[in-house]
Structure formats: structure tokens, C-alpha cells
Design a protein around this motif. Structure first.
Motif, PDB file in Angstrom:
ATOM      1  N   ALA A  81       0.434  -1.083  -0.032  1.00  0.00           N
ATOM      2  CA  ALA A  81       0.232  -0.194   0.096  1.00  0.00           C
ATOM      3  C   ALA A  81       1.073   1.166  -0.107  1.00  0.00           C
ATOM      4  O   ALA A  81       0.738   2.228  -0.087  1.00  0.00           O
ATOM      5  CB  ALA A  81      -0.694   0.359   1.566  1.00  0.00           C
TER       6      ALA A  81
ATOM      7  N   ALA B  73      -7.819  -3.736   4.224  1.00  0.00           N
ATOM      8  CA  ALA B  73      -8.764  -3.892   3.860  1.00  0.00           C
ATOM      9  C   ALA B  73      -7.936  -4.840   3.555  1.00  0.00           C
ATOM     10  O   ALA B  73      -8.390  -6.547   2.973  1.00  0.00           O
ATOM     11  CB  ALA B  73      -9.170  -3.416   2.509  1.00  0.00           C
ATOM     12  N   ALA B  74      -6.812  -4.788   2.357  1.00  0.00           N
ATOM     13  CA  ALA B  74      -5.715  -5.596   1.654  1.00  0.00           C
ATOM     14  C   ALA B  74      -5.757  -7.038   3.015  1.00  0.00           C
ATOM     15  O   ALA B  74      -5.441  -8.800   2.985  1.00  0.00           O
ATOM     16  CB  ALA B  74      -4.276  -5.529   1.424  1.00  0.00           C
TER      17      ALA B  74
ATOM     18  N   VAL C 287      -1.605  -9.756  -3.543  1.00  0.00           N
ATOM     19  CA  VAL C 287      -3.414  -9.919  -2.816  1.00  0.00           C
ATOM     20  C   VAL C 287      -4.840 -10.332  -2.711  1.00  0.00           C
ATOM     21  O   VAL C 287      -5.599 -10.826  -2.518  1.00  0.00           O
ATOM     22  CB  VAL C 287      -3.436  -8.776  -1.577  1.00  0.00           C
TER      23      VAL C 287
ATOM     24  N   ASP D  96      -7.103   1.250   2.674  1.00  0.00           N
ATOM     25  CA  ASP D  96      -5.989   0.415   1.799  1.00  0.00           C
ATOM     26  C   ASP D  96      -5.586  -1.233   1.946  1.00  0.00           C
ATOM     27  O   ASP D  96      -5.444  -2.372   2.148  1.00  0.00           O
ATOM     28  CB  ASP D  96      -5.220   1.110   0.700  1.00  0.00           C
ATOM     29  N   ALA D  97      -4.129  -0.554   3.343  1.00  0.00           N
ATOM     30  CA  ALA D  97      -3.077  -1.698   4.193  1.00  0.00           C
ATOM     31  C   ALA D  97      -4.428  -2.693   4.184  1.00  0.00           C
ATOM     32  O   ALA D  97      -4.316  -3.798   4.261  1.00  0.00           O
ATOM     33  CB  ALA D  97      -2.385  -1.412   4.657  1.00  0.00           C
TER      34      ALA D  97
ATOM     35  N   ALA E 106     -11.500  -2.768  -3.699  1.00  0.00           N
ATOM     36  CA  ALA E 106     -11.480  -2.397  -2.237  1.00  0.00           C
ATOM     37  C   ALA E 106     -10.392  -3.445  -1.324  1.00  0.00           C
ATOM     38  O   ALA E 106      -9.498  -2.400  -0.795  1.00  0.00           O
ATOM     39  CB  ALA E 106     -12.947  -2.578  -1.135  1.00  0.00           C
ATOM     40  N   THR E 107     -10.009  -4.047  -1.963  1.00  0.00           N
ATOM     41  CA  THR E 107      -9.071  -5.213  -1.278  1.00  0.00           C
ATOM     42  C   THR E 107      -7.553  -4.516  -2.160  1.00  0.00           C
ATOM     43  O   THR E 107      -6.660  -4.344  -1.467  1.00  0.00           O
ATOM     44  CB  THR E 107      -8.731  -6.755  -1.850  1.00  0.00           C
ATOM     45  N   CYS E 108      -7.243  -4.645  -3.269  1.00  0.00           N
ATOM     46  CA  CYS E 108      -6.150  -3.689  -4.075  1.00  0.00           C
ATOM     47  C   CYS E 108      -5.370  -2.982  -2.621  1.00  0.00           C
ATOM     48  O   CYS E 108      -6.069  -1.714  -3.024  1.00  0.00           O
ATOM     49  CB  CYS E 108      -6.530  -3.466  -4.601  1.00  0.00           C
ATOM     50  N   PRO E 109      -4.040  -3.396  -2.384  1.00  0.00           N
ATOM     51  CA  PRO E 109      -3.550  -2.008  -1.383  1.00  0.00           C
ATOM     52  C   PRO E 109      -3.314  -0.328  -2.336  1.00  0.00           C
ATOM     53  O   PRO E 109      -2.594  -0.024  -1.259  1.00  0.00           O
ATOM     54  CB  PRO E 109      -2.915  -2.981  -0.463  1.00  0.00           C
ATOM     55  N   SER E 110      -2.735  -1.074  -3.691  1.00  0.00           N
ATOM     56  CA  SER E 110      -1.887  -0.375  -4.593  1.00  0.00           C
ATOM     57  C   SER E 110      -2.898   0.731  -4.922  1.00  0.00           C
ATOM     58  O   SER E 110      -2.040   1.685  -6.215  1.00  0.00           O
ATOM     59  CB  SER E 110      -1.335  -0.993  -5.505  1.00  0.00           C
ATOM     60  N   SER E 111      -3.967   0.462  -5.200  1.00  0.00           N
ATOM     61  CA  SER E 111      -5.115   1.309  -5.865  1.00  0.00           C
ATOM     62  C   SER E 111      -5.385   1.077  -7.629  1.00  0.00           C
ATOM     63  O   SER E 111      -5.322   2.063  -8.123  1.00  0.00           O
ATOM     64  CB  SER E 111      -4.895   2.871  -5.262  1.00  0.00           C
TER      65      SER E 111
END
Lengths: 322, 653
Positions: free
Chosen positions: A242, A277-278, B592, A274-275, B626-631
Motif C-alpha cells: 500500500a 482492507a488488503a 493480494v 487500503d492496507a 477495495a482489497t487492492c492495497p496499491s489502488s
């Protein structure tokens, strides 16, 4: 620009001083910087007075590297003053870019912080209850202290900023990339961040499985990490996926989960969300009780996921007591 | 170019206009930026309503359409089509739900109108940022998979096969037939279950369009509507079906006995077995778990007597791959484990039995040759039938199992016919809702059966008087009499609840289905599409969707088959365009997202080290976004910017 040396100002606000030290970490290249630029202001290294800055003409300075967050009246004043005097304003380091570690003070307010610091922290010894006073009359006149704000701000929340050089602190490579761009006049469009557009994971050499899962959250001291495998999959709250890269994934390379100091990914609204949620999406738990037990092991989620970014996140701050 | 938004507010008769001031909503919309046209109309979904939208698009050069009406689940498709007919990309349409989300749930007209204005303002804010998307068509493989060979699956398979569609049928057990094969008589007609089922079993097995895999399970499903890739594991049977003549000598000679699952544990079967005498296919298989050769390393008695030499001791599981266009899930139901319901004594008292055990007792091929006997071999003089055991009970299953009242009446009839026993029915309500069911109940009222309106509280063997000694005592409150009865009987039959199969959650995941709160597979719409699932191309047949009797299961199977047929005969299918999309430049390959996609739509490009999304599989649910931490994943038609604009519009009111 070739015949005239660049005029630099380096300033610190709510910061630890690490960003200033980081500039020295470029080692002998500091001489190249000195050859290309006059450093007109650098309080950490030399003695300057307010009147020195006030005496400059507007726009006299080419570039200001401003580190630290803004959380009191003096910092705000200097930020505004420097903005006027400098053509290009660079938010230098995580605190100036996102609020940084000082930004976690947004979980509290000025009054409760003041009471804690002078009243009851573990290291406070203050039997007489002595506290600093904003005004003090002395024979020579009146001394004043700057006024603290309830909120900690990132630099761009108080003045317009052209460039962002993230990191806690920025790595020597990041600093040299930024300085070289300034010196050679090859700056990106305003608003750009001098770092990678990919996440830290992209540069991390660790092995990722096809279906990453977290069985249990761990803090770094609790277990010895496998040196090859993705730290996130080992249950460490690694912010790599993230967080903006550009640091070279230095922390995960030495078994330390990424703390996210290069800030949110481009386009991210809220790196902490973001982090979170992941990580919770890949938590290998099939029932509510396990989920509750495992997430309870995530100590200080706010301080973990918003360690450097709370003031610029959607959350911004904790609700005020009033 | 600035977007030009048209807003259409529907009255829905009085459904919306009865609570919301629709004219005021349209009036408010006219004042917003980019809204070039706004009007209200009685029924937007009607032909004149749609024509209004089309005309306005052309007349006012509208390039974004907002219809404020009902749920998009009702009419999104209608208005998308209307937009497309007026030459506008259908994804430039946005629906504002002011019925389910507003008028139906509010009484205060003033507040509801203000809320409707908020909802429409949000839709307009999103509409400004909508982007055109292109739909794609994919070919449909003209073949269907039917999972489960009970009566619903059989009916579905036969309908499909008779329509000329190739069918692959997968059955976990040795034989098809399912639960219906275990039943003796069927209500209310009392015809023999096997007599009406076995011809269908034979038909399906012999049908040239049907490939039947028994002792097989679907292991993996990938792909999407029209193009599913299915992996089927055919378990080793140690008998070569091409060589075996089904003479049955091995069944006689095998010295090893084990519990018979088909007979509900009331008797034994051999280690080499067929599920029941009329099993289809009729060729026996070896049960490796109990076979003496596999347990001790020697025996093979069966092989010595097998003339055609059909035994294959080195047989192994085989994995078969099939590509199908549609999947019909017909995995049936299970019954509540009565031993978990201690108060009724099952497992403690030998003569407390379940309904399905009674079916076997009553069956001519069953353990007693069709005689209704207690465990001691004598005929019961009185029998209690307990309805709603585990059903209609908040402690167990809240729902009604739908078949118990009727089979309990059937049991009562059979008991009166075959024995001299007194028969008691303890019921909460008599639910006899099907064709000829109420008539059957009326008939039973005249057959001397005792009906007690009250749920049995418990069954005990502790006598309170001499009459109860050595017998089972059923305690129940007779609510019509207002007194608690103690009824001594010799046998108790528990109408235990119909439950989802124990592996329903795993099966749901495999086929991309969800479960409703009762644990059965969730249908797409409870009334209008009870045979479809949220996954296109996956249909439901029979009691896996909820308790059903035979006619309902058969009808459900046929309905699922006809829906699958429509898909297959259309030949191609449009896939959703509002899918998730990976921004390759931002994806750092953290993986992820790989396992969280409920539709298995996300893959990985190894060389590029980025996630990939199969647009045909993606439903646009947004989980990965929503899950993607990297947008790095964008949910098209629901982008961050569009959603944020909606939120900002809400608070701008």
C-alpha cells in the motif's frame, strides 16, 4: 541558470531532524550540491535569524526543501514566509508530505497532549506542576512562545507545494534524484512526487505465493522471519503493497516490514484503509471468533496503518473532545 | 464538452408519488449543474415512458440519463436498452432508487421528498462522470453439466437431452436416483416411488446425449457463462464397467459386510455392492474402505467367481475435463441428524426412528421385506409420528421442511393399512398445500388416526403408571384441549427437518453461488428466478435451493433445464461491461487480490508481474477494488471518482 548558482533554503518545522541528517547522508555528493547551489538558510547547520529571511526579496530563493509537519504558529508563519520568498516549494520527507509521525498527534488535541507531557508521562518528573507560559515579561521586554494547534498539518494543507520528496527520511538516492532534477532543470510537472509510481512490493525481492494468506499477525520481535518469504504472508503488518516505492525496499530486505514512509500509492484515497482492507481480506479465518481473535493481535492498527499519513487520510484526525 | 444530463422521475403509480412529491424532485433537478432536462411521469418503465427518454435524448442532446424510479434490479436493463435504442451508450445511464430506498420505507412525505432529492442529486453527480463501456458477446458451449442424479437432476438432464443438448451428469454415489429412490410410496397418490423413478433413471442413463459419471464429483470449476471448464474426479471402482455383466455373483460371494447407507444403517451391504437392486448403472463397485483385500491384503473371493474377469485391483481415480455452457446444480438435501435432538430419544431408544428409516422399513426391498416391525421383531401396537422435529423451531431450523406433514399422513395411512396399530400424529399445523394434499388429509381424518395439535416435547421410557411400563411415552401439550398428554406407544417416528447438504458451503464456493440464511443455495430472485443463481450460467434444480416435494423438485428441474436451454440455443451471451480493470502501471504484483475474487476472475501475468482480470468472468462486484492495497484496480462504472462524487453530492444538499 548556468552562470548563477541556485539559491537553496532548507527549513525544518515539526520534525525530528532526521531529514536534515539525511541530506548529509549523500556523503561526498554534498560537495556537488554546494558547488551548484548557495544554501541560504539551513537552521540545523548554521545560525540564522528571522530577519535574514524577512529581508529577502519575494521569489529570491529558487528552491526550498521544507521538512517537518506544521503544528504551531511559528511553523505556519515560516511556511508562509518561505512560500513567498521561494519559487519552488518542496515538501521534503514524510512529515512535510503527509504529516508523518507527528501527525499521529491528531489522535489527541493540544490540551490533552500538554497535560500528558507536563503531567503524567512515564518520564515526567514535575512535582511543582511547572508548565511553560506563552508570555514572560523580562527586563529586556516580553518573551513569547509559539501557539500550538489542535491539528497537525502536512505542508500542502497550509501552503501550495510544487513537489513531494517522501521518506522517513528520504533515501540518499531519492534526495540526489530530486536535487539533480532541480539543478539540471529537468523537473517533472508540478504536483509530482519524486519516487516510484509502483509500490514497495514491486522492488521487494521476497517470494510471494500465488494465493497469499495470513494465518496469524505477528509483531517483528515475536518470531524470526523467514528471510525469503513475503513478510506480509508471514503475518507481519508490512505496508509495502500500500506504499509508494522508490526507497528500494530497504526495510523488507533486512527482515523489517515496510512502515509505509513513502506514503500512499498514486490515486490512493486512504493508504491506511487500503492496507487494512488488503490484510484482513487475506486473513485465513473462516469464523467470526477466529477473525476477532486474530485481528485483536493487530495492536495499534491506527498507528500501524496511518503511521505517516493520518493528517492526509480520509480519517484526518480523531473526533475532538468538544 | 460538458455533460448534458436528463432526469426522469417516475411516479410508479402511487408507489412513489403517494409519498414523494415527484414534481418537486424534477423541479429541484432542473436547478442543478449540467441538468438540461427534467420531467416526471406516471410509469417510466412503460412504453410511453421509455419513448419519453428516447425523445428527450434526441431533442435535448442528452448524453447522460438518470431515471429515478425503482431498484436497478427491476428496470436497469429496460432503460439501458431504451438509451441504446436512442443511440446512447447504455452505460451512460444511471438509476436512482427512490422506491425501495425511499417511498416504500417512509411515511413522512416532506422528509421523503427531501431524501428523494438527495438520492437523485447523488445519481446526477455520478452520471456526470459516467463513461461509455462496450459490452462483449461470447459463444456458448452447447453442453450442460448436471450435478446430482436425484429426481430434479434426472428431469433436468432428460429435458436437456431430449432437446438435443449434450449433457454430462455427475453423481457422487454408485447409482443415480437420490432420495426418491429410498422412498417407498409417494404422497398423496400412494404410487410406488421406485416404479415411477426407475424408468426415468434408465432413460437418462441410456440417452445418447447423456454422459453419466457415477462415483464421481466435480472438483473444480473455472471459466464463465457459456464456457465453464469443469474438472471431474471419477473415483476408482475396481470393476471395469465395460467388462462387467452385472450378473451379481460377486454380491453374493463377497464375505465382507458393512453398514448400508441406502438402508439408513438398518441393515448391511457387501463390500462390493450396488446401492440398491434397481441401481443405475447396475454394475457393482468395490468399497475400498471396507473391502477385506484392501484392508488386509488378501481375499479377492469376488474375483474367483467373476466369469468375465471384470475386477481391476490397480484401478485409480480418473480426472475428466469437460467444457460446458451451463451448469445445473441439483445436489439435493440431507436430513437433520436426529441424534442431535436428544429430547426425542433417537439413538437412546431403539424404537425411535426417523422418517427415512420408516420408508425403508416399509419398502419391499428394505431390511424387513416391507414389514413394519420394532427392533425386537414384533409389530407395534401403537405408533406416534412427531411432526416438525428440528423444523419450525428457532433452536434448530426456523423454516418449514414442507414435506413432513404430507409424508407423516402417508405413514399414518400405511400403518393403518399394514398393521393394527393405533396411530398418533403430533403436529403444530397441518400444511397440506399441494394438489390433492388437502383431500388426502381429509381422507386420513376418516381412517381412525389420532391427531394431536401440539408439538411433542419429549419422548421418555420412564413410566408414570403401569400402562406406560416398558413403552415409549410421548409428552405433548394438546393445544386444542389445553392439557398436557402423555401417550404411551411402541414406536416413534420423527419427521426430522430437511437440511442443506453438509458440504453445501464448499459446493457453493466451487460453483460461485451463495447461501441463503437457511443454508440452502441462494436463488437469483426468490419469486421470479428461483432456478437461477447470481452466477450467470449456473442454475439450481430441486431441493438444494430449499425443501421441495417430488412434483416441485421435478418442476424446478425442468425450469432450470429450460433456462439453460434458452442460453444454449441463443448460442452467444453478452457479458457485463462494468467490470474491474487492472492499471498495469500501478500494480506491483503483490497478489493480494488473487484469492479473494469470488468468481475466480483474477489471474497473474508472470513476465509482467501484474494481476490480470478475465472480463468475461468478472461480475464487477468490486471486492478486488477495495482489497487492492496499491489502488491499482478500477471498478468500471463504480470508480472512486464516481462514488466520491455521489458522497459529496449527498452532503452538498
Amino acid at each position: 541558470m548556468a552562470d548563477k548558482k541556485l539559491q537553496f533554503a532548507i527549513y525544518w518545522a515539526a520534525s525530528c531532524g532526521g531529514c536534515d541528517v539525511a541530506i548529509l547522508d549523500v556523503n561526498e555528493k554534498i560537495l556537488d550540491i554546494a558547488a551548484a547551489a548557495d544554501i541560504r538558510l539551513w537552521p540545523v547547520a548554521m545560525d540564522f535569524k528571522y530577519k535574514d529571511v524577512e529581508g529577502w526579496a519575494d521569489g529570491e530563493i529558487d528552491v526550498c526543501l521544507f521538512n517537518g509537519a506544521v503544528r504551531n504558529s511559528e511553523q505556519l508563519h515560516l511556511a508562509r514566509l518561505l512560500r513567498r520568498k521561494c519559487k519552488v516549494m518542496v515538501a521534503f520527507g514524510a512529515c512535510a508530505c503527509f504529516g508523518g509521525i507527528p501527525g499521529l498527534a491528531n489522535l489527541h488535541d493540544r490540551k490533552s497532549i500538554f497535560e500528558a507531557v507536563y503531567g503524567y508521562t512515564a518520564s515526567t518528573v514535575n512535582p511543582e506542576g511547572t508548565t511553560p507560559q506563552p508570555h514572560l515579561k523580562v527586563p529586556e521586554g516580553e518573551l513569547t512562545l509559539p501557539v500550538f494547534f489542535d491539528d497537525v498539518y502536512s505542508l500542502s494543507q497550509v501552503i501550495p507545494v510544487e513537489y513531494y520528496v517522501p521518506g522517513c527520511p528520504p533515501t540518499p538516492d531519492t534526495i540526489m534524484t530530486a536535487v539533480t532534477a532541480i539543478v539540471t532543470g529537468s523537473l517533472p510537472p508540478p504536483g509530482a512526487t519524486v519516487a516510484s509510481d509502483k509500490s514497495v512490493c514491486h522492488d521487494c525481492k521476497r517470494k510471494k505465493s500465488d494465493k497469499p494468506t495470513i494465518k496469524r499477525f505477528h509483531r517483528p520481535f515475536e518470531i524470526v522471519p523467514d528471510p525469503e518469504q513475503c513478510l506480509l504472508e508471514q503475518g507481519f503488518t508490512c505496508m509495502g503493497s500500500a506504499s509508494r516505492g522508490g526507497c528500494g525496499a530497504l526495510c523488507p530486505a533486512v527482515n523489517m516490514p515496510c512502515r509505509g514512509c513513502y506514503g500512499p500509492m498514486p490515486g490512493s484515497l486512504d493508504p491506511g484503509a487500503d492496507a487494512l482492507a488488503a490484510m484482513t481480506s487475506i486473513l485465513a479465518a473462516s469464523d467470526d471468533a477466529t477473525v476477532a481473535a486474530e485481528t485483536a493481535r493487530l495492536l495499534d492498527p491506527l498507528g500501524t496503518f496511518y503511521r505517516f499519513t493520518l493528517p492526509v487520510s480520509v480519517l484526518g484526525r480523531a473526533p475532538k473532545a468538544s | 464538452m460538458e455533460p448534458r444530463v436528463g432526469v426522469f422521475v417516475c411516479h410508479c403509480g402511487t408507489n412513489i408519488a403517494g409519498v414523494v412529491d415527484v414534481a418537486r424532485v424534477a423541479e429541484a433537478a432542473r436547478t442543478w449543474a449540467n441538468v438540461v432536462h427534467a420531467e416526471d411521469y406516471k410509469f417510466m418503465c412503460s412504453d410511453p415512458g421509455q419513448a419519453m427518454v428516447k425523445q428527450a435524448i434526441l431533442r435535448h442532446k442528452i448524453d447522460r440519463v438518470v431515471v429515478a424510479a425503482c431498484s436497478p434490479r427491476m428496470h436497469e436493463a429496460t432503460f439501458r436498452k431504451a438509451c441504446a435504442e436512442a443511440g446512447l451508450n447504455p452505460y451512460l445511464f444511471e438509476m436512482a432508487n427512490i422506491r425501495e430506498h425511499c417511498s416504500w420505507v417512509h411515511e413522512d412525505k416532506q422528509a421523503a421528498t427531501l431524501k428523494a432529492i438527495d438520492i437523485v442529486r447523488m445519481a446526477v453527480a455520478k452520471a456526470r462522470l459516467l463513461e461509455p463501456l462496450e459490452t462483449r458477446s461470447v459463444k456458448v458451449e452447447p453442453k450442460a453439466l448436471v450435478v446430482g442424479g436425484g429426481v430434479a437432476g434426472i428431469q433436468a438432464a432428460l429435458n436437456l437431452a431430449n432437446a438435443g443438448i449434450k449433457v454430462v451428469m455427475v453423481e457422487r454415489q454408485q447409482s443415480i436416483g437420490g432420495r426418491m429412490a429410498q422412498l417407498d410410496k409417494t404422497f398423496p397418490t400412494l404410487d410406488c416411488s421406485a416404479c415411477i423413478l426407475t424408468p426415468k433413471m434408465v432413460q437418462v442413463a441410456q440417452h445418447p446425449n447423456v454422459t453419466l459419471y457415477t462415483c464421481a464429483e466435480v472438483e473444480e470449476v473455472s471459466g464463465y457463462v457459456g464456457n465453464f471448464d469443469v474438472t471431474i474426479r471419477r473415483k476408482a471402482t475396481y470393476v471395469d464397467p465395460d467388462v462387467c455383466t452385472a450378473c451379481g455373483i460377486c454380491l453374493e460371494k463377497c464375505p465382507k459386510k458393512t453398514t448400508s447407507e441406502f438402508e439408513e444403517g438398518l441393515t448391511t451391504r457387501k463390500a462390493v455392492y450396488r446401492l440398491f437392486p434397481q441401481a443405475v448403472p447396475g454394475k457393482p463397485v468395490v468399497d475400498r474402505e471396507s473391502c477385506t483385500y484392501f484392508v488386509n491384503g488378501k481375499c479377492k473371493v469376488c474375483e474367483r467367481f467373476c466369469e468375465p474377469k471384470a475386477f481391476r485391483w490397480d484401478d485409480t481415480d480418473k480426472v475428466v475435463h469437460e467444457r460446458v455452457g451451463a451448469i445445473l446444480v441439483a445436489t439435493g438435501y440431507d436430513l437433520y441428524d436426529a441424534s442431535a435432538l436428544g429430547q426425542w430419544g433417537y439413538g437412546r431408544f431403539p424404537d425411535v426412528i426417523t422418517g427415512i428409516e420408516f420408508e425403508r422399513l416399509n419398502n419391499a426391498t428394505g431390511p424387513t421385506g416391507g414389514r413394519i416391525l420394532k427392533k425386537d421383531g414384533t409389530e407395534p401396537k401403537s405408533v406416534a409420528i412427531l411432526h416438525c422435529v428440528g423444523s419450525r423451531d428457532r433452536n434448530y431450523k426456523e423454516y418449514c421442511s414442507r414435506v413432513c406433514c404430507m409424508y407423516s399422513l402417508k405413514f399414518a395411512h400405511l400403518l393403518r393399512e399394514k398393521t393394527a396399530a393405533t396411530v398418533w400424529n403430533f403436529y403444530i399445523d397441518m400444511r397440506c398445500f399441494g394438489k390433492g394434499y388437502e383431500e388426502f388429509y381429509n381422507r386420513l381424518l376418516h381412517e381412525g388416526v389420532k391427531f394431536v395439535r401440539g408439538k411433542a416435547a419429549y419422548v421418555t421410557d420412564q413410566p408414570a403408571n403401569d400402562d406406560e411400563k416398558g413403552r415409549l411415552v410421548v409428552s405433548a401439550e394438546a393445544t386444542t384441549l389445553g392439557e398436557v398428554l402423555r401417550v404411551p406407544v411402541d414406536m416413534v417416528i420423527l419427521a426430522s427437518a430437511v437440511t442443506p447438504q453438509p458440504d453445501a458451503p464448499a459446493v457453493a464456493r466451487r460453483f460461485g453461488m451463495s447461501l441463503s440464511p437457511d443454508g440452502f443455495f441462494m436463488e437469483k430472485h426468490p419469486k421470479l428466478e428461483p432456478f437461477s443463481t447470481a452466477t450467470d450460467g449456473v442454475y439450481l434444480a430441486g431441493a438444494c435451493q430449499g425443501p421441495k416435494d417430488i412434483p416441485d423438485a421435478v418442476a424446478h428441474g425442468a425450469a432450470a433445464a429450460s433456462t439453460a436451454m434458452a442460453l444454449i440455443s441463443r448460442g452467444e451471451v453478452e457479458v457485463e461491461a462494468a467490470t474491474a480493470q487492472v492499471t498495469e502501471g500501478a500494480c506491483s504484483g503483490c497478489k493480494v487480490c488473487q484469492d479473494i475474487c469470488p468468481y475466480a476472475a483474477i489471474g497473474f501475468d508472470g513476465p509482467k508481474k501484474v494481476a490480470t482480470i478475465n472480463p468475461s468472468l468478472c461480475k464487477g462486484c468490486g471486492t478486488c477494488v477495495a482489497t487492492c492495497p496499491s489502488s491499482a484496480i478500477v471498478g468500471r462504472h463504480f470508480t472512486d471518482q464516481q462514488v466520491l462524487a455521489q458522497i459529496s453530492a449527498l452532503f452538498a444538499g
